[in-house]
Design an enzyme around this catalytic site. Structure first.
Site, short mmCIF file in Angstrom:
data_model
loop_
_atom_site.label_atom_id
_atom_site.label_comp_id
_atom_site.label_asym_id
_atom_site.label_seq_id
_atom_site.Cartn_x
_atom_site.Cartn_y
_atom_site.Cartn_z
CD GLU A 98 30.06 44.25 69.82
OE1 GLU A 98 30.14 44.69 70.98
OE2 GLU A 98 29.74 45.34 69.17
NE ARG A 109 28.16 43.20 75.78
CZ ARG A 109 28.34 43.61 74.91
NH1 ARG A 109 27.60 44.79 74.20
NH2 ARG A 109 29.05 43.22 73.83
NE ARG A 113 32.06 44.15 74.15
CZ ARG A 113 31.81 44.84 75.38
NH1 ARG A 113 32.61 44.19 76.08
NH2 ARG A 113 30.95 45.59 75.76
CG HIS A 128 34.07 49.67 74.96
ND1 HIS A 128 33.51 50.65 74.21
CD2 HIS A 128 33.32 48.49 75.22
CE1 HIS A 128 32.29 50.13 73.93
NE2 HIS A 128 32.12 49.03 74.59
#
Length: 139
Positions: A98, A109, A113, A128
């Site tokens: 990831e 963050r 992703r 997420h």
């Protein structure tokens, strides 16, 4: 470790970011990317693809960093993604890694992703790990 409450908060944050338009591409805010059961294994699977050109600019930056081997902005980048949500196809531990897609203005963050698979497929999630789409580099 992610808890259900934390995941719910992160999904809510992602939805809020979509609503106020903080740099998320329209495809990242789509509600049509829900996971569906796979007809072969019964496990959820990605729902389709997303064109690389429609991803947020920060995703292109992350893909370039992955291709060149870093350096990455977060120490967690490059770690093994364990697929605990079982949304991606089941593979041995270490098959997926990831990487963070930076969210401008986020104090953490954020929820975005890119998951890189050993077979060369990259997946994008804006929520997420709740949903994924394979990134099509040809468009």
């Amino acid at each position: 470790m992610s808890t259900p409450r934390r995941r719910t908060r992160l999904r809510s944050l992602a939805a809020l970011l979509c609503l106020v338009g903080l740099g998320l591409a329209p495809s990242a805010c789509s509600t049509t990317t829900e996971a569906r059961p796979s007809s072969v294994s019964g496990a959820p699977s990605p729902t389709g693809t997303v064109c690389r050109s429609t991803l947020p600019p920060q995703a292109a930056d992350t893909l370039q960093l992955i291709a060149q081997g870093g350096p990455f902005p977060y120490r967690q980048d490059g770690q093994v993604f364990r697929n605990r949500e079982h949304v991606l196809p089941a593979r041995p531990t270490g098959y997926y890694h990831e990487y963070t897609v930076v969210t401008p203005g986020a104090p953490t963050r954020g929820a975005r992703r890119i998951i890189a698979a050993q077979n060369g497929t990259d997946y994008y999630t804006a929520d997420h790990y709740a949903t994924f789409n394979a990134i099509d580099p040809r468009c």
